[in-house]
Scaffold this motif. Structure first.
Motif, short mmCIF file in Angstrom:
data_model
loop_
_atom_site.label_atom_id
_atom_site.label_comp_id
_atom_site.label_asym_id
_atom_site.label_seq_id
_atom_site.Cartn_x
_atom_site.Cartn_y
_atom_site.Cartn_z
N CYS A 77 -7.17 -3.97 -8.69
CA CYS A 77 -6.16 -4.92 -8.89
C CYS A 77 -5.92 -5.81 -7.95
N PHE A 78 -5.28 -4.86 -7.12
CA PHE A 78 -5.03 -5.80 -5.17
C PHE A 78 -3.24 -6.52 -6.02
N ASP A 79 -2.32 -5.40 -6.60
CA ASP A 79 -1.45 -5.31 -6.89
C ASP A 79 -0.52 -5.66 -5.07
N GLY A 134 -3.94 -1.58 2.97
CA GLY A 134 -5.10 -0.37 2.38
C GLY A 134 -6.31 -1.56 1.88
N HIS A 135 -5.75 -2.76 0.70
CA HIS A 135 -7.07 -2.85 0.08
C HIS A 135 -7.54 -4.05 1.23
N ALA A 136 -6.93 -4.69 2.20
CA ALA A 136 -7.72 -5.22 3.08
C ALA A 136 -9.02 -4.51 3.34
N LYS A 145 -14.26 4.29 2.87
CA LYS A 145 -12.79 5.07 3.14
C LYS A 145 -11.39 4.84 2.88
N ARG A 146 -11.09 5.59 2.07
CA ARG A 146 -9.63 5.02 1.69
C ARG A 146 -8.64 5.00 2.81
N THR A 147 -8.01 4.10 2.74
CA THR A 147 -6.80 3.72 3.91
C THR A 147 -5.75 4.71 3.70
N VAL A 148 -5.74 4.92 5.09
CA VAL A 148 -4.66 6.54 4.43
C VAL A 148 -3.23 6.40 4.23
N GLY A 149 -1.78 6.49 4.01
CA GLY A 149 -0.73 6.24 4.01
C GLY A 149 0.02 5.42 3.69
N ILE A 150 -1.04 4.49 2.77
CA ILE A 150 -0.22 3.32 2.23
C ILE A 150 -0.37 2.62 1.02
N SER A 151 -0.02 3.05 -0.37
CA SER A 151 -0.50 2.25 -1.73
C SER A 151 0.99 1.53 -2.23
N LYS A 169 3.56 9.28 -12.19
CA LYS A 169 2.19 9.51 -12.27
C LYS A 169 1.38 9.30 -11.32
N LYS A 170 1.64 8.26 -10.26
CA LYS A 170 0.05 7.89 -9.74
C LYS A 170 0.53 8.45 -8.39
N GLU A 171 1.71 9.30 -8.25
CA GLU A 171 2.27 10.02 -7.12
C GLU A 171 1.58 11.14 -7.26
N1 CTP Z 1 -7.75 0.94 -1.26
C1 CTP Z 1 -8.01 1.31 0.08
N2 CTP Z 1 -7.19 2.75 0.13
C2 CTP Z 1 -5.42 2.22 0.20
C3 CTP Z 1 -5.33 1.33 -0.90
C4 CTP Z 1 -6.76 0.66 -1.64
O1 CTP Z 1 -8.98 1.47 0.16
N3 CTP Z 1 -4.94 2.48 0.59
C5 CTP Z 1 -9.10 0.38 -2.00
C6 CTP Z 1 -9.33 1.54 -3.30
O2 CTP Z 1 -9.88 1.99 -3.46
C7 CTP Z 1 -10.14 0.44 -4.48
C8 CTP Z 1 -9.73 -1.87 -3.26
O3 CTP Z 1 -8.56 -0.63 -2.49
O4 CTP Z 1 -11.61 0.15 -3.45
C9 CTP Z 1 -8.66 -1.85 -4.83
O5 CTP Z 1 -7.84 -1.37 -5.15
P1 CTP Z 1 -6.86 -0.95 -6.18
O6 CTP Z 1 -7.74 -1.13 -7.57
O7 CTP Z 1 -5.72 -2.09 -6.77
O8 CTP Z 1 -5.94 0.08 -6.36
P2 CTP Z 1 -4.95 1.17 -5.28
O9 CTP Z 1 -4.21 0.00 -4.44
O10 CTP Z 1 -5.07 2.45 -4.99
O11 CTP Z 1 -3.85 0.76 -6.45
P3 CTP Z 1 -2.33 2.30 -6.71
O12 CTP Z 1 -1.48 2.22 -5.33
O13 CTP Z 1 -1.52 0.82 -7.62
O14 CTP Z 1 -2.91 3.32 -7.43
#
Ligand code: CTP
Ligand code: C5P
Length: 376
Positions: A31-33, A38-40, A140-146, A361-363
């Motif tokens: 989604c990259f909302d 964390g996305h980057a 690895k998902r980046t902990v602490g940012i969403s 829900k997301k929390e």
């Molecule tokens: N991602 C990540 N670390 C984060 C957030 C996202 O590595 N802290 C990664 C997701 O695992 C995915 C990519 O970024 O591979 C795109 O994420 P997206 O579909 O936008 O989902 P989320 O960021 O997880 O969305 P939300 O916070 O709304 O759940």
């Protein structure tokens, strides 16, 4: 594996080309909302797994169907992902469930996603097809940012702001409310807070010095909730030279001129956000508000730029750009984009109830993911 694989480097017309190293093309979608670092960081890790990174971004309609309203429009999200320095290509309006056909259409070898589970509205794993075909890898998902945490901060900011207006108490400018908590947990999601490290900054940083004849451009600001307005501004500023330095104001400096609970993202989070941008060469962490002659000399600055947003005076009432104006290196830039961090907060407030529901829900999901990672 199914489907036709057609990677040109792999085609063997003669013996020589078969020896050429095959270029590995990676697919990431999401989604990259409210695109954040964390996305980057997921895209950075994905790019390291191959040579060419293709990123698929879902449309507003698709996100609405599966998880509720996005904060940024699809046009904004497409543009933001395109500006991330590890991205080679963006594909717009991709389906929520990743198919082998999608990977084949874009000649991608495999798909990469963070180590969390993403599901459709009916609970199906969106990566079940690519996982079954063994064309799936995790980063690895980046902990602490969403996005959830950022929305949480903004919803809380709203309430705090009203309380402050009423009370005008001694804690009016208490930044601790949005800073790191004592137990290292976010008050918005209950999950671990982001801990900035030099390793992360080094991974994000370009790390190259300006060349001897490079023209150096300097811009400064809050760069809170890094958005398309910033992006358009940085693109235009970068055209004034060859090497763009971005000065990022510290939290107390931003709080002085923006008040309330601003900045929404703390200094290190803002630094990482700006470092993901392909036009940026270097960042000054906690830049002074006034651009001094010493700074201009030390960094060999040739041009100083500011957008059309108001230039607020320094604590003593002086113009922070007085020196660059005097020596004729100051430029006012029209980014042709009127989006501001305040407007993003307003979007959240307007849809407060929708986002509160979404966040609840997301929390729960964030806590679940964290527990899962801890058990591994
Ligand atoms: N991602 C990540 N670390 C984060 C957030 C996202 O590595 N802290 C990664 C997701 O695992 C995915 C990519 O970024 O591979 C795109 O994420 P997206 O579909 O936008 O989902 P989320 O960021 O997880 O969305 P939300 O916070 O709304 O759940
Ligand atoms: O508001 P902030 O300090 O984050 O802005 C950083 C820089 O980006 C400023 O020079 C500002 O004028 C510019 N900007 C812009 N267009 C926008 C938003 C910010 O030119 N829509």
């Amino acid at each position: 594996m199914s489907g036709k694989r057609c990677n040109s480097d792999e085609d063997t017309m003669n013996g020589e080309s078969s020896k050429r190293k095959k270029s590995i093309r990676i697919w990431v979608d999401g989604c990259f909302d409210m695109v954040h670092f964390g996305h980057a960081n997921a895209l950075r890790q994905a790019k390291q797994m191959g040579d060419y990174l293709v990123v698929g971004v879902h449309s507003d309609e698709e996100i609405m169907k599966h998880k509720g309203p996005p904060v940024f429009s699809q046009e904004e999200r497409y543009k933001m992902v395109r500006a991330i320095k590890w991205v080679d290509e963006v594909v717009e309006n991709v389906p929520y469930v990743t198919t082998l056909e999608t990977l084949d259409t874009y000649n991608c070898d495999f798909c990469v996603h963070g180590d969390d589970i993403t599901t459709t509205s009916d609970g199906t794993d969106t990566y079940h097809l690519v996982k079954a075909a063994e064309r799936y890898k995790e980063c690895k998902r980046t902990v602490g940012i969403s996005t959830t945490d950022l929305v949480g901060r903004m919803l809380v900011v709203t309430k705090s702001h009203h309380e402050r207006d009423e009370t005008k108490g001694p804690n009016k400018n208490d930044l601790k409310e949005v800073g790191l908590s004592q137990d290292g947990r976010s008050p918005y999601t209950g999950t671990k807070q982001f801990v900035p490290t030099t390793k992360r900054i080094a991974q994000f940083s370009e790390g190259h010095e300006p060349k001897p004849n490079d023209k150096i451009v300097y811009v400064a600001g809050a760069f809170d909730l890094f958005h398309v307005g910033h992006l358009d501004f940085l693109e235009k500023a970068s055209q004034y030279g060859d090497y763009l330095i971005v000065g990022i104001h510290s939290d107390p400096v931003v709080n002085r001129y923006k008040g309330s609970n601003y900045p929404i993202m703390n200094l290190h989070e803002r630094v990482l956000s700006v470092l993901t941008n392909k036009y940026v060469s270097e960042v000054i962490i906690g830049a002074p508000y006034t651009v001094t002659m010493q700074m201009i000399n030390d960094f060999k600055i040739d041009a100083v730029c500011h957008g059309m947003t108001p230039i607020l005076p320094d604590v003593d009432g002086s113009d922070p750009y007085e020196i660059p104006k005097e020596i004729g290196i100051f430029h006012r830039i029209d980014s042709s984009n009127d989006l501001t961090s305040d407007m993003i907060v307003q979007r959240i407030i307007r849809n407060k109830f929708l986002f509160e529901e979404r966040n609840k829900k997301k929390e729960a999901k964030e806590v679940y993911i964290e527990n899962m990672i801890r058990k591994q």
